[in-house]
Structure formats: structure tokens, C-alpha cells
Scaffold this active site. Structure first.
Site, PDB file in Angstrom:
ATOM      1  N   GLY A  15       7.870  58.717 -45.096  1.00 40.56           N
ATOM      2  CA  GLY A  15       7.459  59.340 -43.833  1.00 40.56           C
ATOM      3  C   GLY A  15       7.225  58.384 -42.694  1.00 40.56           C
ATOM      4  CB  VAL A  16       7.413  54.797 -42.554  1.00 43.12           C
ATOM      5  CG1 VAL A  16       8.780  54.201 -42.786  1.00 43.12           C
ATOM      6  CG2 VAL A  16       6.488  53.829 -41.903  1.00 43.12           C
TER       7      VAL A  16
ATOM      8  CG  LEU B 238      13.479  58.643 -35.185  1.00 39.13           C
ATOM      9  CD1 LEU B 238      14.202  59.801 -34.498  1.00 39.13           C
ATOM     10  CD2 LEU B 238      12.068  58.477 -34.617  1.00 39.13           C
TER      11      LEU B 238
ATOM     12  CE  LYS C 145      16.554  60.094 -48.802  1.00 36.22           C
ATOM     13  NZ  LYS C 145      15.422  59.512 -48.049  1.00 36.22           N
TER      14      LYS C 145
ATOM     15  CG  ASP D 189      15.811  62.158 -45.397  1.00 34.54           C
ATOM     16  OD1 ASP D 189      15.047  63.036 -44.942  1.00 34.54           O
ATOM     17  OD2 ASP D 189      15.403  61.140 -45.977  1.00 34.54           O
TER      18      ASP D 189
ATOM     19  CB  ALA E 119      13.994  57.789 -51.885  1.00 32.20           C
ATOM     20  N   GLY E 120      11.417  56.567 -49.961  1.00 28.45           N
ATOM     21  CA  GLY E 120      10.140  55.854 -50.015  1.00 28.45           C
ATOM     22  C   GLY E 120      10.319  54.405 -49.604  1.00 28.45           C
TER      23      GLY E 120
ATOM     24  N   PRO F 154       9.232  54.740 -29.647  1.00 25.58           N
ATOM     25  CG  PRO F 154       9.681  55.794 -27.621  1.00 25.58           C
ATOM     26  CD  PRO F 154      10.315  54.949 -28.683  1.00 25.58           C
TER      27      PRO F 154
ATOM     28  CG  LEU G 149      10.630  60.256 -30.107  1.00 20.71           C
ATOM     29  CD1 LEU G 149      11.786  60.547 -31.064  1.00 20.71           C
ATOM     30  CD2 LEU G 149      11.154  59.812 -28.745  1.00 20.71           C
TER      31      LEU G 149
HETATM   32  N1  LIG Z   1       8.710  58.261 -33.220  1.00 18.46           N
HETATM   33  C1  LIG Z   1       8.413  59.482 -33.677  1.00 18.46           C
HETATM   34  N2  LIG Z   1       7.898  60.419 -32.851  1.00 18.46           N
HETATM   35  C2  LIG Z   1       7.596  61.657 -33.312  1.00 18.46           C
HETATM   36  N3  LIG Z   1       7.788  62.052 -34.579  1.00 18.46           N
HETATM   37  C3  LIG Z   1       8.307  61.170 -35.444  1.00 18.46           C
HETATM   38  C4  LIG Z   1       8.642  59.849 -35.039  1.00 18.46           C
HETATM   39  N4  LIG Z   1       9.138  59.188 -36.114  1.00 18.46           N
HETATM   40  C5  LIG Z   1       9.130  60.058 -37.124  1.00 18.46           C
HETATM   41  N5  LIG Z   1       8.642  61.249 -36.742  1.00 18.46           N
HETATM   42  C6  LIG Z   1       8.484  62.443 -37.570  1.00 18.46           C
HETATM   43  O1  LIG Z   1       7.756  62.054 -38.732  1.00 18.46           O
HETATM   44  C7  LIG Z   1       8.326  62.651 -39.886  1.00 18.46           C
HETATM   45  C8  LIG Z   1       8.765  61.546 -40.861  1.00 18.46           C
HETATM   46  O2  LIG Z   1       9.811  60.788 -40.246  1.00 18.46           O
HETATM   47  P1  LIG Z   1      11.127  60.432 -41.070  1.00 18.46           P
HETATM   48  O3  LIG Z   1      11.662  61.669 -41.734  1.00 18.46           O
HETATM   49  O4  LIG Z   1      12.052  59.697 -40.173  1.00 18.46           O
HETATM   50  O5  LIG Z   1      10.479  59.474 -42.176  1.00 18.46           O
HETATM   51  P2  LIG Z   1      11.177  58.867 -43.480  1.00 18.46           P
HETATM   52  O6  LIG Z   1      10.651  57.492 -43.641  1.00 18.46           O
HETATM   53  O7  LIG Z   1      12.637  59.038 -43.387  1.00 18.46           O
HETATM   54  O8  LIG Z   1      10.608  59.801 -44.650  1.00 18.46           O
HETATM   55  P3  LIG Z   1      11.196  59.952 -46.179  1.00 18.46           P
HETATM   56  O9  LIG Z   1      10.502  58.916 -46.980  1.00 18.46           O
HETATM   57  O10 LIG Z   1      10.751  61.356 -46.505  1.00 18.46           O
HETATM   58  O11 LIG Z   1      12.675  59.812 -46.131  1.00 18.46           O
HETATM   59  C9  LIG Z   1       9.456  63.553 -39.405  1.00 18.46           C
HETATM   60  O12 LIG Z   1       8.971  64.863 -39.222  1.00 18.46           O
HETATM   61  C10 LIG Z   1       9.843  62.935 -38.076  1.00 18.46           C
HETATM   62  O13 LIG Z   1      10.435  63.878 -37.181  1.00 18.46           O
HETATM   63 MG   LIG Z   2      13.963  60.004 -44.672  1.00 21.56          MG
END
Ligand SMILES: Nc1ncnc2c1ncn2[C@@H]1O[C@H](COP(=O)(O)OP(=O)(O)OP(=O)(O)O)[C@@H](O)[C@H]1O
Ligand SMILES: [Mg+2]
Length: 223
Positions: A25-26, A30, A45, A57, A115-116, A197, A199
Site C-alpha cells: 500500500g505504499v 501508482l 505483476k 493491480d 507484492a508487498g 505528491p 493526490l
Molecule cells: N500519492 C497518492 N495520493 C493519493 N492516493 C494515493 C497516492 N499513492 C497511493 N495512493 C492510494 O493508496 C492506495 C495504495 O496505493 P498503491 O495501490 O499504489 O500501493 P501498492 O504499494 O501498489 O499496494 P500493493 O502492495 O497492494 O500492491 C491506493 O488506493 C492508491 O490510489
Molecule cells: Mg500494487
């Protein structure tokens, strides 16, 4: 580190980056979407968990990066439970092995999302970092900007170095924190290649904008 250093002649093509993070979720997805958009890359993925709760994803990147379907590779393993790959696979009676994974050749640069984080188990004997070593792509580490990120990011970089993985750099996702940014560059010995930033809306317009404004520095160190 130069662009030439980052291109592994054994993978030319395929070439690309492995996007990992300090946690789940980091912001890996994105960041991956921004990279796909900016680089015209294909996305993969290899292991998707939690499909019982979310579309996954690959679907998110398809929406965010407005990428044509031929640049979206299906995960090698998809599991329903929102657990580690090892645990989610075990619930479905599946064992993941490293031999399951081969970097696809697409004619485009590859953005591969983990993943993670790097020490997430794939099986009793393998971790995500073993898959990263097998694919041998330069690594982009996505990290938060807030309190705790220095420790998490330096630990991740340290783990990558024990496996001699090439580190392209760090992407910081969240409200700007110049002290944490400076500490990561200083102690981590790697550049912060992009700052994303917070968003108000995560959508394809925002990704197009980030791809134009924030990702070029990252791309400049890639082949
Ligand atoms: N800069 C940002 N501004 C607003 N929301 C964000 C931002 N970055 C990530 N998010 C939101 O936070 C959540 C987690 O982001 P993301 O899915 O990119 O993480 P991840 O590291 O790919 O997670 P996973 O381990 O599940 O693959 C999503 O809902 C995403 O839209
Ligand atoms: Mg992801």
C-alpha cells in the site's frame, strides 16, 4: 550509475525495472502506472493476491496509465486471499516456485511490480527478493515520506545490496518531507528519483500529469 550500467546485456531485450516498496500500500502501483505512461512500457505483476477483494493491480494500471491491452501481461499467479503470496497460495493448494517465472519479451521496456516488500514469502523457501534476483532488473524502491520511512527504506536498500541487486533509486510518495528525503539519500547512498505528491484524485489525468512532470528524472537513469 549510468544508463549503460543499468541495462543488463543478458536482458536486452527485455529490459525494464522491478518496482518494489517498503511495504504494501505504499504506492507501487501508482508509481508503476506513471512509469508505464511515461516510458510506453509493458506492465507485469507476477504474483497478485487479494483478488477476492479487489480487481488487482493490472486492472488498476490499465485504467491509470491508459495502456493498450497488448502491454498488460497477465500475472503468473493470482490468489484470492489478501495474504502473503505463500499463505494465499497455500489456501488454494498451490506451491510457488521460482522456475514459474520468466521475464516476458514484449518489445517494450517492462515495469514489473512486486507484492508487498522485498522479504515477503513466496513459499517455505523463497522470498520476493529471490524472484527479484532471478529477473535481474534494476530496482525502484517506493517509500512513504512520513515518520518511519528512513528506517524502512534503509532496511530495504540494505536487503537489496546483500543480493547485489542494482538499485535505480527511490520514489518518495506523499507529502514532501525534505529531512527524510535528505536522510534517505545520505544514508542510503541512492538518489531519490521522483517525488509523488498526495493526490486529491488518483486517476488517469493525474497519472498523465505525474508522468510528464515527475518521472523524467527516473527515466533518465534507465536504458
Ligand atoms: N500519492 C497518492 N495520493 C493519493 N492516493 C494515493 C497516492 N499513492 C497511493 N495512493 C492510494 O493508496 C492506495 C495504495 O496505493 P498503491 O495501490 O499504489 O500501493 P501498492 O504499494 O501498489 O499496494 P500493493 O502492495 O497492494 O500492491 C491506493 O488506493 C492508491 O490510489
Ligand atoms: Mg500494487
Amino acid at each position: 550509475m549510468t544508463a549503460t550500467d543499468l541495462r543488463d546485456p543478458r536482458h536486452s531485450p527485455p529490459w525494464g525495472v522491478f518496482v518494489t516498496g517498503t511495504d504494501t500500500g505504499v504506492g507501487k502501483t501508482l508509481t508503476s502506472a506513471c512509469l508505464v505512461r511515461a516510458w510506453g512500457a509493458a506492465y507485469w505483476k507476477p504474483v497478485q493476491t487479494g483478488r477476492a477483494l479487489e480487481p488487482g493491480d493490472t486492472a488498476t494500471v490499465a485504467d491509470l496509465a491508459a495502456v493498450s491491452p497488448d502491454r498488460l501481461l497477465a500475472p503468473r499467479h493470482t490468489f484470492q486471499a489478501p495474504l502473503s503470496p505463500q499463505a494465499a497460495a497455500a489456501l488454494e493448494g498451490v506451491g510457488i516456485t521460482l522456475e514459474d517465472f520468466r521475464l516476458p519479451t514484449t518489445g517494450h521496456p517492462m515495469v514489473v511490480e512486486g507484492a508487498g516488500g522485498v522479504l515477503v514469502p513466496l513459499s517455505d523457501t523463497t522470498l520476493m527478493i529471490d524472484l527479484m534476483a532471478r529477473l535481474a532488473l534494476p530496482v525502484v524502491v517506493v517509500a512513504r515520506t512520513d515518520l518511519g520511512t528512513i528506517n524502512h527504506t534503509l532496511l530495504t536498500l540494505s536487503a537489496l545490496r546483500t543480493r547485489h541487486l542494482r538499485i535505480a533509486g527511490v520514489v518518495l510518495n506523499g507529502p514532501a518531507n525534505p529531512d527524510n528525503r535528505a536522510a534517505i539519500e545520505h544514508f542510503g547512498g541512492v538518489p531519490v528519483l521522483a517525488d509523488l505528491p498526495r493526490l486529491p484524485r488518483v486517476d488517469s489525468a493525474a497519472v498523465t500529469c505525474l508522468a510528464k512532470e515527475r518521472i523524467p528524472a527516473l527515466l533518465s537513469v534507465l536504458p
